[in-house]
Design a protein around this motif. Sequence first.
Motif, PDB file in Angstrom:
ATOM      1  N   GLN A  78       0.805  -1.211   0.000  1.00 13.29           N
ATOM      2  CA  GLN A  78       0.000   0.000   0.000  1.00 13.29           C
ATOM      3  C   GLN A  78       0.846   1.272   0.000  1.00 13.29           C
ATOM      4  O   GLN A  78       0.341   2.361  -0.294  1.00 13.29           O
ATOM      5  CB  GLN A  78      -0.935  -0.003   1.216  1.00 13.29           C
ATOM      6  CG  GLN A  78      -1.926  -1.155   1.221  1.00 13.29           C
ATOM      7  CD  GLN A  78      -2.801  -1.162  -0.023  1.00 13.29           C
ATOM      8  OE1 GLN A  78      -3.381  -0.149  -0.394  1.00 13.29           O
ATOM      9  NE2 GLN A  78      -2.900  -2.318  -0.676  1.00 13.29           N
ATOM     10  N   THR A  79       2.124   1.156   0.342  1.00 10.64           N
ATOM     11  CA  THR A  79       2.978   2.342   0.351  1.00 10.64           C
ATOM     12  C   THR A  79       3.376   2.771  -1.050  1.00 10.64           C
ATOM     13  O   THR A  79       3.829   3.898  -1.253  1.00 10.64           O
ATOM     14  CB  THR A  79       4.258   2.093   1.158  1.00 10.64           C
ATOM     15  OG1 THR A  79       5.103   1.160   0.455  1.00 10.64           O
ATOM     16  CG2 THR A  79       3.939   1.539   2.536  1.00 10.64           C
ATOM     17  N   GLN A  82       1.754  -1.074  -9.897  1.00  8.15           N
ATOM     18  CA  GLN A  82       0.415  -1.403  -9.434  1.00  8.15           C
ATOM     19  C   GLN A  82      -0.663  -0.731 -10.271  1.00  8.15           C
ATOM     20  O   GLN A  82      -1.825  -1.141 -10.257  1.00  8.15           O
ATOM     21  CB  GLN A  82       0.247  -1.021  -7.955  1.00  8.15           C
ATOM     22  CG  GLN A  82       0.324   0.466  -7.658  1.00  8.15           C
ATOM     23  CD  GLN A  82       1.736   0.919  -7.315  1.00  8.15           C
ATOM     24  OE1 GLN A  82       2.700   0.524  -7.968  1.00  8.15           O
ATOM     25  NE2 GLN A  82       1.862   1.751  -6.293  1.00  8.15           N
TER      26      GLN A  82
END
Length: 634
Positions: free
Chosen positions: A367-368, A376
């Motif tokens: 998620q970072t 992504q």
Amino acid sequence: MAPVLVGSSKQVGAQPHMQMGLLVCLAQVMLQAMPIRGAPPPLCTYGNCSGNMPQCNSSMKLDSWRSRFAEGDRMSYVGRYSCSPDGGVCHDTSLMGKLSGHLRCLVKGAGGVGALDTRAYVDTVVGFARVEFHTKRPCGFYHLDLWGQLEVANGSKQSSNSSNQSSSRGVGIEEDPGRRLGAPLSLASAGQRRLAEDNSTNETADASCSNTDRLAQFYAGEIDEAQQLDATCPYWQLPAGGESVRQRPSGWPAGQKWAWDLQHSFLGPVYAVGEVNGEYPGDDAADANETFNEYAIEFGSAQVGAVWACEERKGSSGSSNPDASGAMYDGGVRITSKRGAYLTTHIYQFKNDAQRDAALAAAAADQTGETNPGLQYAHLVTGAGGCDVEIVFQVKPMSGGGLRMSFSFPLFAYTHERQAPLRSSTAAWVSGSADDANGEAVHVLVGKRALQTAQNLPCASAQPEDAYEEIAVFALTLVCQATGERVTASTEMVLANGTGLPAGQISRNGTAPTPWNLSQAFDPAGQQNEELEFRMTLTAQQAPENCTAMFLDPLIHAPDGDGLEYREVQVQRGGGADEDGSASQRADADGSASQRESADGSDLGGGRASAPPTGCSCSWLLAVLAVLAAGRSR
């Protein structure tokens, strides 16, 4: 790490190969022991690599190629050099700016693990806010010493380079060009051959003409060394006449061959960024703050093979350019460069589909956004194959929000007379729907006959006039880094007459694309350097400043070469290549050995190899790594 060298050729038995295999395993261990979470440090920064990376040597590289690559796998090699002001070092300052990086891709042939078989070689030039492809013959991949160890494996008339195969790649991106790319390595007695075939013209009306078969015959015949940059790796002879697109630099030595006077590649597409938010990252002004880093691709917890790399340091291997350096990567590589205040470019090349899928999953799970940054948001990458590269542009919005970006496809040939019709043949169409999760995508095409004429392929004129080859795809949407929201940009296709055609008016039919040149009165002399361009705009509401960055992911296709594939010689012939010094001096008589890579300038050589290494089993070391990785994850 200090370089560890294989024992001398006087040693016998398996000991030297075991030593080299152990070194390959240790190098693999050191790279895998690096952190796998958070933002990893670059392996190489502006040509200076980590002290953990061992120094390459010829046997190490051959051992890796033989034992660690299956059929269709890709080895990545990053070569780098800087240019002197007069071009006397890098030979062609028209290509790039302060630092040139070359992402060179070699594809393993049918023999797979345990063999040296080679299928294809594509040299992707990265620099100056530009990505430029050169599809080449594998005999020009001088970073591996394959001299005399390969022989032609096919010359089939069923090759995709046969002119009676007129299907267009414009209908999709699922085709795997790596399965069809290929090229012959050194054939016997190259230095003694002369031109046996009249190549005064490469025009033919034979609908069954096969580029692969014609070139296989040519390579096996007599070669006119005066018409070759390197007679040990010959290309179809360029016809006489025509104005060279890339002229010799001032002060070029009299009597020394100039790469662009002679064919040395099958060329390929070019993707160049023009303007970003009022800046021009390709300008010299962006040199001062340029960054250029190389990273290992991260795969998370997926068991898709260990990453391995080695470095060729500046001035090594007798390079004619003392500032040149390079690194070989097994496991793909990410190159990240930044030019100007707004544009950061991430370029990914994957070893195989399994590693590509694992890299995508690892990026999505973090998620970072620090794992494989930008990947992504990529959705076109799943169609990549062979030596294609996935490019992710990370663009910072303007102060107050909003974004403007332009990019073009300045396709090139050896002469202006061939370049003009190539650029004139470009076209585009749009697939998908604005209601799709990823929105619509633009497919960029080029006329197949014009492309093969620019590539100087012998059956070019036999190609259908209405057939196209796809060279790139890009989404009409960009993604906000802060929210993950995908927004549709206002996009224009700039036609040859300067008119901006809105994306909504571009064809939705892949068999009837919108041509860049709508005029029937195209003037090659007046428009030979014009090029297909696209402009994308986001409003301040679509790209607010707090997005931090917007992501765009074009996918660029490498074109076919000559369609040939090479296998390892089954029975070594008597009389090594070095017995008369010919291997170490090939093409030296006219100075072209120091210019073998003059089109791109790096010329990092590799010494002659001893008997092929036996490879190694790293299972015990990998078991240790698994324990270490488990400890890090707690």
